[in-house]
Each structure stands twice: as structure tokens, then as C-alpha cells.
Design an enzyme around this catalytic site. Structure first.
Site, PDB file in Angstrom:
ATOM      1  N   THR A   1      12.274  -3.430  -9.275  1.00  0.00           N
ATOM      2  CA  THR A   1      12.452  -4.825 -10.172  1.00  0.00           C
ATOM      3  C   THR A   1      11.377  -5.956 -10.167  1.00  0.00           C
ATOM      4  OG1 THR A   1      14.849  -4.261  -9.911  1.00  0.00           O
ATOM      5  CG2 THR A   1      14.246  -6.495 -10.552  1.00  0.00           C
TER       6      THR A   1
ATOM      7  N   TYR B   1      -3.528   7.047   7.349  1.00  0.00           N
ATOM      8  CA  TYR B   1      -2.367   6.341   7.100  1.00  0.00           C
ATOM      9  C   TYR B   1      -2.287   5.814   5.865  1.00  0.00           C
ATOM     10  CZ  TYR B   1       1.279   3.029   8.229  1.00  0.00           C
ATOM     11  OH  TYR B   1       2.574   2.465   8.000  1.00  0.00           O
TER      12      TYR B   1
ATOM     13  N   ASP C   1      -8.089   5.362  -0.950  1.00  0.00           N
ATOM     14  CA  ASP C   1      -7.269   4.233  -0.428  1.00  0.00           C
ATOM     15  C   ASP C   1      -8.022   2.958   0.203  1.00  0.00           C
ATOM     16  OD1 ASP C   1      -4.277   4.412   1.888  1.00  0.00           O
ATOM     17  OD2 ASP C   1      -5.554   2.675   0.907  1.00  0.00           O
ATOM     18  N   GLU C   2      -8.101   1.990  -0.734  1.00  0.00           N
ATOM     19  CA  GLU C   2      -9.009   0.910  -0.365  1.00  0.00           C
ATOM     20  C   GLU C   2      -8.024  -0.157   0.235  1.00  0.00           C
ATOM     21  OE1 GLU C   2     -12.495  -0.284  -1.515  1.00  0.00           O
ATOM     22  OE2 GLU C   2     -13.148   1.934  -1.312  1.00  0.00           O
TER      23      GLU C   2
ATOM     24  N   GLY D   1       0.739  -1.266  -0.093  1.00  0.00           N
ATOM     25  CA  GLY D   1      -0.084   0.009  -0.008  1.00  0.00           C
ATOM     26  C   GLY D   1       0.837   1.273   0.191  1.00  0.00           C
TER      27      GLY D   1
HETATM   28  C1  LIG Z   1      -5.460   2.444   4.559  1.00  0.00           C
HETATM   29  C2  LIG Z   1      -4.084   1.959   4.211  1.00  0.00           C
HETATM   30  N1  LIG Z   1      -3.225   2.505   3.421  1.00  0.00           N
HETATM   31  C3  LIG Z   1      -1.827   2.102   3.330  1.00  0.00           C
HETATM   32  C4  LIG Z   1      -1.396   1.343   3.796  1.00  0.00           C
HETATM   33  C5  LIG Z   1       0.192   0.831   3.912  1.00  0.00           C
HETATM   34  O1  LIG Z   1       0.113  -0.476   3.373  1.00  0.00           O
HETATM   35  P1  LIG Z   1       1.435  -1.375   3.450  1.00  0.00           P
HETATM   36  O2  LIG Z   1       1.773  -1.334   5.031  1.00  0.00           O
HETATM   37  O3  LIG Z   1       1.148  -2.464   2.885  1.00  0.00           O
HETATM   38  O4  LIG Z   1       2.626  -0.712   2.846  1.00  0.00           O
HETATM   39  C6  LIG Z   1      -1.905   0.820   5.219  1.00  0.00           C
HETATM   40  C7  LIG Z   1      -1.268  -0.078   6.115  1.00  0.00           C
HETATM   41  N2  LIG Z   1      -1.761   0.064   7.364  1.00  0.00           N
HETATM   42  C8  LIG Z   1      -1.036  -0.593   8.522  1.00  0.00           C
HETATM   43  C9  LIG Z   1      -0.045  -1.357   8.196  1.00  0.00           C
HETATM   44  C10 LIG Z   1       1.213  -1.492   9.428  1.00  0.00           C
HETATM   45  C11 LIG Z   1       0.659  -2.165  10.685  1.00  0.00           C
HETATM   46  C12 LIG Z   1      -0.099  -1.068  11.335  1.00  0.00           C
HETATM   47  N3  LIG Z   1      -1.552  -1.472  10.638  1.00  0.00           N
HETATM   48  C13 LIG Z   1      -1.788  -1.367   9.269  1.00  0.00           C
HETATM   49  O5  LIG Z   1      -2.914  -1.636   8.900  1.00  0.00           O
HETATM   50  C14 LIG Z   1      -3.302   1.015   5.357  1.00  0.00           C
HETATM   51  O6  LIG Z   1      -4.259   0.918   6.546  1.00  0.00           O
END
Ligand SMILES: Cc1ncc(COP(=O)(O)O)c(/C=N/[C@@H]2CCCCNC2=O)c1O
Length: 435
Positions: free
Chosen positions: A293, A136, A236-237, A109
């Protein structure tokens, strides 16, 4: 086997740690994890929402094995590959009309949102982005730059970023006041700089900020304010999308049509995969703009296609709606036994339980930390979120059975009773800093 948690501490960096208790797993299937001490742990988190189909789903395993049996390289950077094309075509087929242009494939994400933030500025020539306090969007420099979660306050934000409050009816005086307070700030930003705002990032449910659900109609107002200024709506899903909310896309609950949709977490079925679906004007504004990559590698792309096919074939959106309503009802019943439970909110299997005390709703941060720690001891895995770290988060696999709901809620009930009885103290959670 030597204590797996001790071996983890001796070999892996704490920089990745977001630890709430000494969880150490060796395997898992469906909604269950196998702990290194042989226990079976019921997983109400699904690795922060990344395991939508459940652990070791056969469709994902078969797809990955097939992709690796005759491997079409390991990257889409310098080659068209069949798995990546098939996944992209499938994502375009489920995208909203405004976003039905091109697909960018990534690992997380974070890299997806970072790419969107860079691309909307580059493609429009504008310099500003709007996002929400508490939002976030990732842990990389470019995704932190458009986030508003306090855990990242020490990190640099985009100079042109405007953060507005996410409406919180529980704490902002009810739905109308909460919506108006937020919309007034959005109007002010757009009145001042609307022509220079490239995009607005939204989460349809603000998850890490506390599983916050905006009042009905709020996001339609947001869209109505943004459209006249040509501000792109980025949805942002990553955590609450892909059927988790009870609809295929969580934005369907909002009555809006985003220009750009970001997928991640569950898209990969447990493998690192993200996607951005957006208009050609943004997604094809330049070549060699954002690449790594292994982007679009066959194993992850095949997993992603298997996830989307399984969601459709197994009717997982409808199932998440039904199971989520049942889980929410069971959790609401806990309110009668645990006064610290002030609200259960969310859609489908994207739920939050806010813990607070007193008329001023003092966040019950310690109760949240102690409760998840005790729940793990009793065989249930769940974590907490929220700008005050006081919201238990429920993002289990969408395949959760009602019997598993009953068992998980029973364990949580007992964990909260043990905490209330003082059987678990701050000393027990020393070293588990959480957020
Ligand atoms: C709405 C939303 N968008 C992007 C992200 C970032 O995703 P990644 O952690 O896969 O890079 C997240 C990631 N959230 C965090 C990941 C780290 C641990 C804390 N809990 C989460 O769900 C998110 O909830």
C-alpha cells in the site's frame, strides 16, 4: 523517565532483536545519538548503514515536511505522484546503461530483493538463481530464499538456488586461490544449468558475511562467465552503495555493469525506502506483480530525492573515500596493540575489522561481542558481522569528521584493552545474543 530498555522489553517483541548491548536512545543528530541516560553516543554503525547523511539531516527534514504539508496521497499503487516520479527519474539518471529501464519503489532491501528474485524468474521463464554463501539479501521469505548467510540456514531457500563461495583471500589461500576456487564452482553451475539461470545476485562488498572484498578482477570474470548464458547480474547496493564505498555505486570498484541495481537503507535518509532499477523487459513484464500500500509514498520518496541531491551537492562519495582511508589507517594502527586484529578491509566508509587468533585464524567471536559491548559503555556504537560473528563493522554516517574518527578509534582501542584485561566477561553480555 523509567528505564527505556526495560520498557522496550516489556512492550516490543524480541522477534526483531539483534541486540549486542542495552542501547536505548531518545534522539540524535549528525554522527551522534542521545542515550536515554543523557549520554552522547558516537555512532559508527549509522543503524546498520541506514543513516548515510547523519541523523536529522536538514535536507531530509525539510523535504519530508514539505511533502507532508500538501500530501500527494500515500501510495503510488493507483496514482502517479510527483515525489515518486521525481525520485524515479533521478534514479534512472544515475543508473548504469543496462539498468536504465524502469524503477520499482519499496520499503526495504528485503522487499526489493524479494521483488527482483520473483521478477527475474517470471520475466525470463527460467527457474534458477545463483548467489553467494554468506550473502544477505533480506529477512522476508523471498529475500531469504536467495540469501546464503548462516543466520538464515533454518529458513527455506529457493529450490533452484545455487550458492557459490564468496572469495575470501584471508581464509582461502590468497587472492588467486580464492578467486579460482569460487570461479570453478560458478563455471560448474553455468556448465550444468546456465540456460536455466535467470540471474546472479552479488554484493559488491559482502557486508553481513564479513565485509569481504573480492580480489581485483574477480567480478569481471564473473560477468564474463554469466553474459554468454544471458544471466542477469543483480547488484545489491543496499548497504554499501550510495557513496558509502567512496564511489557513488560500489560496483564501480568492480569494473562491471549490472543489469539490475538494488538500493535501500541510506536511500531513505532514515525512512523506509528501497528501489530496484532494471531493464524494461524485467521491470515491465507484468502489472500488479509486487506492491504494498505505502510503496512510493510522498514522505519517503521526497526523503530519497533529498538524499540523492545531498550526496551530489555535498560530494559525499569523495568525502567517504577520504574519511574512510583515514579511518582504515587509524584502525590498522590498532593491529600493533591488539594481536587479535588480523585484517582491516573494505572501501571508503564500508569497513570491517576481522578478529581472530592463532595460525589457523580461529574466529575471535567472544572478543568481538565483548568489544562492542564495552565500546557502548564507553560511548561508541558499532556492531559485528561475519559468518563467524567476528568482524567489527564500520558503516558510520558519511558526514563523519576526522575528529570523530580519532575519538571513535580511541574509544575502541580502550574497549579492546579492557576486554584483554578481563574487565568485561561473558557474564556481562548474557542476554545479548547478537547474531
Ligand atoms: C546487502 C543487504 N541487502 C539487503 C538487506 C536487507 O535490507 P533490510 O534489512 O532493509 O530489509 C541488507 C540488510 N542487512 C542487515 C539488516 C539487519 C541487521 C543486520 N545487519 C544488516 O545490515 C543488506 O545488508
Amino acid at each position: 523517565m523509567a528505564d527505556l530498555y526495560a520498557r522496550d522489553a516489556a512492550a516490543l517483541s524480541r522477534m526483531s532483536h539483534l541486540r549486542f548491548f542495552p542501547q536505548a536512545v531518545t534522539g540524535g543528530e549528525g554522527c551522534w545519538l542521545t542515550s536515554d541516560d543523557g549520554r552522547k553516543l558516537l555512532d559508527f554503525s549509522g543503524s546498520w548503514g541506514a543513516v548515510g547523511l547523519g541523523h536529522a539531516h536538514p535536507a531530509v527534514r525539510e523535504a519530508v515536511a514539505r511533502a507532508l504539508s500538501s500530501q500527494a496521497g500515500a501510495s503510488l499503487l493507483s496514482s502517479a505522484t510527483l515525489p515518486a516520479v521525481e525520485l524515479a527519474e533521478r534514479l534512472l539518471s544515475i543508473a548504469p546503461r543496462r539498468a536504465r529501464g524502469r524503477v520499482w519503489l519499496g520499503h526495504s532491501g528485503s522487499d526489493a530483493n524479494e521483488t527482483v528474485a520473483r521478477a527475474v524468474l517470471a520475466a525470463t521463464g527460467r527457474t534458477r538463481i545463483i548467489a553467494f554463501e554468506g550473502g544477505y539479501h533480506g529477512g522476508t521469505v523471498g529475500s531469504v530464499a536467495v540469501s546464503g548467510h548462516p543466520v538464515q540456514d533454518a529458513s527455506a531457500r529457493l529450490p533452484g538456488l545455487s550458492l557459490i563461495p564468496f572469495p575470501n583471500p584471508l581464509r582461502d589461500g590468497g587472492p588467486e586461490a580464492a578467486a579460482e576456487n569460487s570461479l570453478a564452482r560458478l563455471r560448474a553451475v553455468l556448465d550444468a544449468d546456465g540456460a536455466d539461470v535467470a540471474a546472479m545476485f552479488i554484493e559488491p562488498i559482502q557486508s553481513d558475511g564479513g565485509m569481504l572484498v573480492a580480489p581485483d578482477g574477480y567480478f569481471r570474470e564473473v560477468e564474463a562467465l554469466c553474459r554468454p548464458h544471458g544471466v542477469l547480474l543483480v547488484c545489491d547496493e543496499v548497504k554499501v552503495g550510495l557513496a558509502r564505498s567512496g564511489r557513488l555505486h560500489c560496483f564501480e570498484h568492480l569494473g562491471v555493469e549490472p543489469d539490475i541495481v538494488v538500493f535501500g537503507k541510506a536511500l531513505g535518509g532514515g525512512l523506509p525506502l528501497s528501489a530496484v532499477v532494471g531493464p524494461e523487459a524485467v521491470m515491465n513484464h507484468a502489472a500488479a506483480f509486487s506492491f504494498q500500500t505505502l510503496h512510493g509514498n510522498p514522505a519517503c520518496a521526497a526523503a530519497g530525492l533529498a538524499v540523492l541531491e545531498t550526496i551530489a551537492r555535498e560530494g559525499l562519495a569523495e568525502r567517504a573515500a577520504e574519511t574512510g582511508d583515514y579511518l582504515a589507517g587509524q584502525l590498522r594502527a590498532l593491529r600493533d596493540r591488539h594481536p587479535g586484529v588480523v585484517e582491516i578491509r573494505g572501501h571508503g566508509l564500508a569497513l570491517g575489522m576481522e578478529l581472530a587468533t592463532g595460525d589457523d585464524l580461529t574466529p575471535a567471536t567472544e572478543q568481538a561481542a565483548l568489544s562492542v559491548f564495552r565500546a557502548h559503555q564507553l560511548g561508541l556504537v558499532l556492531y559485528y558481522v561475519g559468518v563467524n560473528s567476528n568482524v567489527l563493522e564500520f558503516t558510520p554516517p558519511l558526514t563523519l569528521e576526522r575528529s570523530e574518527v580519532d575519538l571513535g578509534v580511541e574509544i575502541l582501542d580502550r574497549a579492546m584493552r579492557d576486554v584483554a584485561a578481563g574487565e568485561i566477561t561473558k557474564a556481562d553480555i548474557a542476554g545479548f545474543e547478537g547474531w
